[in-house]
Scaffold this motif. Structure first.
Motif, PDB file in Angstrom:
ATOM      1  N   ASN A 127       0.792  -1.242   0.000  1.00 33.50           N
ATOM      2  CA  ASN A 127       0.000   0.000   0.000  1.00 33.50           C
ATOM      3  C   ASN A 127       0.821   1.287   0.000  1.00 33.50           C
ATOM      4  OD1 ASN A 127       0.635  -0.659   2.698  1.00 33.50           O
ATOM      5  ND2 ASN A 127      -1.037   0.615   3.441  1.00 33.50           N
TER       6      ASN A 127
ATOM      7  N   LYS B  68      12.018  -8.237   1.019  1.00 30.63           N
ATOM      8  CA  LYS B  68      11.042  -8.775   0.060  1.00 30.63           C
ATOM      9  C   LYS B  68       9.907  -7.768  -0.105  1.00 30.63           C
ATOM     10  CE  LYS B  68       7.397 -11.192  -0.089  1.00 30.63           C
ATOM     11  NZ  LYS B  68       6.742 -10.540  -1.248  1.00 30.63           N
TER      12      LYS B  68
ATOM     13  N   GLY C 234       6.125 -13.785  -4.565  1.00 27.69           N
ATOM     14  CA  GLY C 234       4.850 -13.778  -3.854  1.00 27.69           C
ATOM     15  C   GLY C 234       4.888 -14.620  -2.592  1.00 27.69           C
ATOM     16  N   VAL C 235       3.739 -15.254  -2.309  1.00 28.72           N
ATOM     17  CA  VAL C 235       3.578 -15.978  -1.051  1.00 28.72           C
ATOM     18  C   VAL C 235       4.614 -17.095  -0.896  1.00 28.72           C
ATOM     19  CG1 VAL C 235       1.959 -17.410   0.266  1.00 28.72           C
ATOM     20  CG2 VAL C 235       1.125 -15.405  -0.946  1.00 28.72           C
TER      21      VAL C 235
ATOM     22  N   GLN D 213       7.279 -17.518   1.999  1.00 29.61           N
ATOM     23  CA  GLN D 213       7.316 -18.700   2.876  1.00 29.61           C
ATOM     24  C   GLN D 213       8.707 -19.322   2.913  1.00 29.61           C
ATOM     25  OE1 GLN D 213       3.995 -20.748   1.159  1.00 29.61           O
ATOM     26  NE2 GLN D 213       2.552 -19.990   2.703  1.00 29.61           N
TER      27      GLN D 213
ATOM     28  N   PHE E 150       8.204  -7.240   9.775  1.00 29.55           N
ATOM     29  CA  PHE E 150       7.107  -7.515   8.841  1.00 29.55           C
ATOM     30  C   PHE E 150       6.069  -6.403   8.885  1.00 29.55           C
ATOM     31  CE2 PHE E 150       2.742  -9.035   8.244  1.00 29.55           C
ATOM     32  CZ  PHE E 150       2.816  -9.534   6.949  1.00 29.55           C
ATOM     33  N   THR E 151       5.652  -5.945   7.716  1.00 31.35           N
ATOM     34  CA  THR E 151       4.514  -5.022   7.630  1.00 31.35           C
ATOM     35  C   THR E 151       3.471  -5.672   6.729  1.00 31.35           C
ATOM     36  OG1 THR E 151       6.054  -3.173   7.754  1.00 31.35           O
ATOM     37  CG2 THR E 151       3.799  -2.648   7.150  1.00 31.35           C
ATOM     38  N   GLY E 152       2.262  -5.783   7.224  1.00 31.88           N
ATOM     39  CA  GLY E 152       1.202  -6.397   6.421  1.00 31.88           C
ATOM     40  C   GLY E 152      -0.026  -6.694   7.264  1.00 31.88           C
TER      41      GLY E 152
ATOM     42  N   GLU F  15       4.184  -4.942  12.047  1.00 34.24           N
ATOM     43  CA  GLU F  15       3.413  -3.710  11.799  1.00 34.24           C
ATOM     44  C   GLU F  15       2.158  -4.136  11.059  1.00 34.24           C
ATOM     45  OE1 GLU F  15       4.086  -0.536  12.638  1.00 34.24           O
ATOM     46  OE2 GLU F  15       6.026  -0.894  13.551  1.00 34.24           O
ATOM     47  N   LEU F  16       1.052  -4.238  11.774  1.00 37.03           N
ATOM     48  CA  LEU F  16      -0.152  -4.838  11.198  1.00 37.03           C
ATOM     49  C   LEU F  16      -1.278  -3.802  11.023  1.00 37.03           C
ATOM     50  CD1 LEU F  16       0.024  -8.110  13.336  1.00 37.03           C
ATOM     51  CD2 LEU F  16       1.154  -7.619  11.160  1.00 37.03           C
TER      52      LEU F  16
ATOM     53  N   CYS G 170      -2.959   1.875   6.309  1.00 33.50           N
ATOM     54  CA  CYS G 170      -3.169   1.079   7.523  1.00 33.50           C
ATOM     55  C   CYS G 170      -3.759   1.893   8.670  1.00 33.50           C
ATOM     56  CB  CYS G 170      -1.851   0.452   7.971  1.00 33.50           C
ATOM     57  SG  CYS G 170      -0.546   1.669   8.213  1.00 33.50           S
TER      58      CYS G 170
ATOM     59  N   GLU H 129     -11.086  -5.028   8.807  1.00 36.36           N
ATOM     60  CA  GLU H 129     -10.486  -3.794   8.282  1.00 36.36           C
ATOM     61  C   GLU H 129     -10.977  -3.548   6.855  1.00 36.36           C
ATOM     62  OE1 GLU H 129      -6.244  -4.138   8.141  1.00 36.36           O
ATOM     63  OE2 GLU H 129      -5.958  -2.070   7.506  1.00 36.36           O
TER      64      GLU H 129
ATOM     65  N   PHE I 154      -9.859  -1.038   4.472  1.00 41.75           N
ATOM     66  CA  PHE I 154      -8.696  -0.850   3.607  1.00 41.75           C
ATOM     67  C   PHE I 154      -9.100  -0.438   2.188  1.00 41.75           C
ATOM     68  CE2 PHE I 154      -4.251  -2.115   2.388  1.00 41.75           C
ATOM     69  CZ  PHE I 154      -3.651  -1.337   3.353  1.00 41.75           C
TER      70      PHE I 154
ATOM     71  N   PHE J 277       5.914   4.568  16.159  1.00 44.62           N
ATOM     72  CA  PHE J 277       4.831   4.146  15.278  1.00 44.62           C
ATOM     73  C   PHE J 277       4.723   2.626  15.302  1.00 44.62           C
ATOM     74  CE2 PHE J 277       2.930   2.713  11.364  1.00 44.62           C
ATOM     75  CZ  PHE J 277       1.762   3.463  11.379  1.00 44.62           C
TER      76      PHE J 277
HETATM   77  P1  NAD Z   1      -0.263  -9.014   3.325  1.00 40.58           P
HETATM   78  O1  NAD Z   1      -0.158  -9.463   4.714  1.00 40.58           O
HETATM   79  O2  NAD Z   1      -1.179  -9.715   2.400  1.00 40.58           O
HETATM   80  O3  NAD Z   1       1.166  -9.041   2.606  1.00 40.58           O
HETATM   81  C1  NAD Z   1       2.310  -8.463   3.173  1.00 40.58           C
HETATM   82  C2  NAD Z   1       3.533  -9.227   2.706  1.00 40.58           C
HETATM   83  O4  NAD Z   1       3.434 -10.582   3.158  1.00 40.58           O
HETATM   84  C3  NAD Z   1       3.722  -9.268   1.199  1.00 40.58           C
HETATM   85  O5  NAD Z   1       5.076  -9.047   0.893  1.00 40.58           O
HETATM   86  C4  NAD Z   1       3.281 -10.678   0.823  1.00 40.58           C
HETATM   87  O6  NAD Z   1       3.976 -11.207  -0.274  1.00 40.58           O
HETATM   88  C5  NAD Z   1       3.573 -11.480   2.071  1.00 40.58           C
HETATM   89  N1  NAD Z   1       2.615 -12.586   2.271  1.00 40.58           N
HETATM   90  C6  NAD Z   1       1.319 -12.610   1.883  1.00 40.58           C
HETATM   91  N2  NAD Z   1       0.749 -13.791   2.239  1.00 40.58           N
HETATM   92  C7  NAD Z   1       1.713 -14.515   2.855  1.00 40.58           C
HETATM   93  C8  NAD Z   1       1.758 -15.818   3.454  1.00 40.58           C
HETATM   94  N3  NAD Z   1       0.688 -16.606   3.462  1.00 40.58           N
HETATM   95  N4  NAD Z   1       2.920 -16.251   3.988  1.00 40.58           N
HETATM   96  C9  NAD Z   1       4.014 -15.467   3.985  1.00 40.58           C
HETATM   97  N5  NAD Z   1       4.028 -14.220   3.417  1.00 40.58           N
HETATM   98  C10 NAD Z   1       2.904 -13.744   2.864  1.00 40.58           C
HETATM   99  O7  NAD Z   1      -0.603  -7.449   3.417  1.00 40.58           O
HETATM  100  P2  NAD Z   1      -0.876  -6.411   2.261  1.00 40.58           P
HETATM  101  O8  NAD Z   1      -2.142  -6.749   1.576  1.00 40.58           O
HETATM  102  O9  NAD Z   1       0.345  -6.249   1.414  1.00 40.58           O
HETATM  103  O10 NAD Z   1      -1.041  -5.064   3.091  1.00 40.58           O
HETATM  104  C11 NAD Z   1      -2.240  -4.705   3.667  1.00 40.58           C
HETATM  105  C12 NAD Z   1      -2.261  -4.927   5.150  1.00 40.58           C
HETATM  106  O11 NAD Z   1      -1.086  -4.423   5.742  1.00 40.58           O
HETATM  107  C13 NAD Z   1      -3.396  -4.213   5.853  1.00 40.58           C
HETATM  108  O12 NAD Z   1      -3.940  -5.026   6.829  1.00 40.58           O
HETATM  109  C14 NAD Z   1      -2.715  -2.999   6.469  1.00 40.58           C
HETATM  110  O13 NAD Z   1      -3.398  -2.470   7.582  1.00 40.58           O
HETATM  111  C15 NAD Z   1      -1.401  -3.548   6.825  1.00 40.58           C
HETATM  112  N6  NAD Z   1      -0.395  -2.497   6.882  1.00 40.58           N
HETATM  113  C16 NAD Z   1       0.123  -2.157   8.089  1.00 40.58           C
HETATM  114  C17 NAD Z   1       1.025  -1.123   8.172  1.00 40.58           C
HETATM  115  C18 NAD Z   1       1.632  -0.698   9.475  1.00 40.58           C
HETATM  116  O14 NAD Z   1       2.583   0.079   9.443  1.00 40.58           O
HETATM  117  N7  NAD Z   1       1.146  -1.148  10.608  1.00 40.58           N
HETATM  118  C19 NAD Z   1       1.407  -0.451   7.012  1.00 40.58           C
HETATM  119  C20 NAD Z   1       0.851  -0.839   5.811  1.00 40.58           C
HETATM  120  C21 NAD Z   1      -0.040  -1.869   5.744  1.00 40.58           C
END
Ligand code: NAD
Length: 457
Positions: free
Chosen positions: A114, A137, A168-169, A173, A185-187, A209-210, A243, A333, A335, A401
């Motif tokens: 994002n 990554k 990708g995934v 992994q 990790f951010t995601g 960072e979720l 996020c 969420e 998003f 943060f």
């Molecule tokens: P995501 O969790 O789908 O992906 C994040 C990363 O993880 C990517 O690089 C992806 O390739 C990898 N990934 C995806 N599935 C995986 C799996 N099964 N096993 C291992 N790795 C895997 O998140 P997204 O869609 O890229 O981002 C959106 C989310 O991230 C939202 O929930 C948002 O709130 C959060 N986010 C948090 C912050 C923060 O700073 N707290 C910032 C940005 C986004």
């Protein structure tokens, strides 16, 4: 070189002690600074190609943040790295005590799509400054930005020091199956749990960072026109794919009507009659996310917006009036550019809504009553927040943060990024000119003296 070989070669490089040298780190960051300045326009173009992010937003929310982190880190790296003297304990008299910042070693950074550039580069800068090697990554969902990020890193660093692994995934992994010294990790929350499980295998420390469902409360004393303006900005910037975007709105019944009207005016002012034609309004990143969001609009009362175009992954800035709490839009969420509005009369009314979800990444309160703002800050647990605005706490690098509970573990920005990527090693140096006998056996007759020493320590 495959992933296990790359990780091993980074471990060997770390073991060579080169990254322990502050000048080595500083030179690496200077080269990075030069390259990110040189490639700024390419990054801006890549972000536009990935999800039609405007040049203005690309500069404001991506490239300028990376440049600011680099500038601050380069300015402070020497003082951050220096051992910090702390007061010695009387129990150890005579002694001195210091905290040493030590790099963890070989680290993994996994980034989301994002804010694909700054959420990859900002932790990377801290990791390098702290003396680690890094495998980064980027997200596979923003391939253009990922490609330029890789090119930048390859132009600047020895691959044994810093490498970008795209994929990708399954790539993620495979990376997680390696033994790391730190994982950042951010995601999303579900993937955060996968990361935490993989890290637990080797007791690897993590920052997660979720996301989460971040509430925004507007009370009856708030400046409604200004609240509407700031909420349109904070909710729809990046097409709502932020996020810390306010996820849903809790508004006092007495000001709801005025708010809806102001919100509509502000959307018009920002994006014109048809936001689809606005150069400043981004798209949803892909069809999968478009479909997920479009489902949230079904059967809802969209008092503003609601238009969609699947061919363009376009969803208009949308305000949903009083959704059912069990509906799709209130499940997790959002998003995306969809803002559900729920009115309240008493604090108890919104308590039950906020308590329905886990601890959010952010909380926003619009009010002219200081006591109300203070009460909300004290009452709810959340990652961070802003009073009378949205998302801007992110911009102050002096503030930590990060999330709490399901919204994350740990924090970063500014010096904290350096600290996140450093193990803090406490070391006492004893003086040899005196050896206080209190602690040594036989203990008979020494208890009183011990208690006194314990009191001073
Ligand atoms: P995501 O969790 O789908 O992906 C994040 C990363 O993880 C990517 O690089 C992806 O390739 C990898 N990934 C995806 N599935 C995986 C799996 N099964 N096993 C291992 N790795 C895997 O998140 P997204 O869609 O890229 O981002 C959106 C989310 O991230 C939202 O929930 C948002 O709130 C959060 N986010 C948090 C912050 C923060 O700073 N707290 C910032 C940005 C986004």
């Amino acid at each position: 070189m495959n992933i296990p070989q790359l990780v091993q070669s980074q471990k060997d490089f770390f073991a060579s002690q080169q990254t322990k040298d502050i000048s080595f780190r500083k030179n690496a960051l200077k080269r990075l600074q030069k390259e990110v300045i040189r490639r700024e326009n390419d990054i801006i173009k890549a972000l536009h190609n990935d999800f039609k992010k405007s040049e203005y937003e690309a500069v404001m929310t991506e490239t300028s943040i990376v440049l600011a982190e680099l500038k601050m880190t380069l300015k402070n790296i020497h003082s951050w790295s220096k051992p910090k003297r702390v007061l010695p304990s009387m129990l150890n008299f005579p002694s001195s005590a210091k905290i040493y910042s030590e790099p963890y070693g070989t680290t993994l950074i996994i980034a989301p799509w994002n804010y694909p550039y700054q959420l990859a580069l900002a932790p990377l800068i801290g990791a390098i400054a702290a003396g680690n090697t890094v495998i980064l990554k980027p997200s596979e969902l923003t391939p253009n930005t990922s490609k330029i990020t890789k090119e930048i890193v390859e132009a600047v660093f020895d691959k044994n020091h810093v490498s970008v692994v795209e994929g990708g995934v399954s790539t993620s992994q495979e990376l997680l199956a390696q033994r790391w010294d730190y994982i950042f990790f951010t995601g999303s929350v579900p993937v955060g749990k996968i990361v935490a499980k993989a890290a637990a295998e080797h007791l690897t420390p993590v920052t997660l960072e979720l996301g989460g469902k971040s509430p925004c409360i507007v009370d009856e004393t708030a400046n409604i026109k200004l609240a509407a303006k700031r909420l349109v900005w904070g909710k729809f910037i990046n097409g709502g794919q932020t996020c810390i975007a306010p996820d849903y709105l809790l508004i006092h019944k007495s000001v709801k009507e005025k708010f809806v009207s102001c919100f509509k005016d502000e959307i018009f002012r920002a994006y014109g009659e048809n936001p689809k034609e606005s150069e400043d309004y981004p798209r949803i990143v892909n069809t999968k996310n478009f479909d997920r969001l479009a489902l949230m609009l079904a059967n809802e009362n969209c008092v503003i917006g609601g238009e969609t175009d699947r061919n363009q992954n376009y969803i208009a800035p949308t305000l949903i009036d009083e959704p059912n709490l069990e509906s799709e839009v209130m499940k997790g969420e959002i998003f995306g550019p969809i803002f559900p509005l729920i009115s309240y009369e008493t604090e108890q009314d919104f308590d039950s809504v906020i308590d329905k979800y886990d601890k959010p990444l952010a909380l926003y309160v619009f009010t002219n009553k200081n006591s109300f703002a203070k009460k909300m800050i004290a009452k709810y647990s959340f990652g961070g927040g802003t009073i009378n605005d949205t998302t801007v706490h992110f911009a102050n690098h002096r503030l930590p943060f990060g999330g709490v509970g399901e919204s994350g573990i740990g924090g970063y920005h500014g010096k904290q990024t350096f600290d996140t990527f450093s193990h803090k090693k406490g070391v006492v140096t004893r003086g040899n000119w005196l050896d206080v006998p209190t602690r040594y056996a036989p203990y008979t007759g020494k208890l009183k003296q011990l208690k006194m020493l314990m009191k001073w320590s």
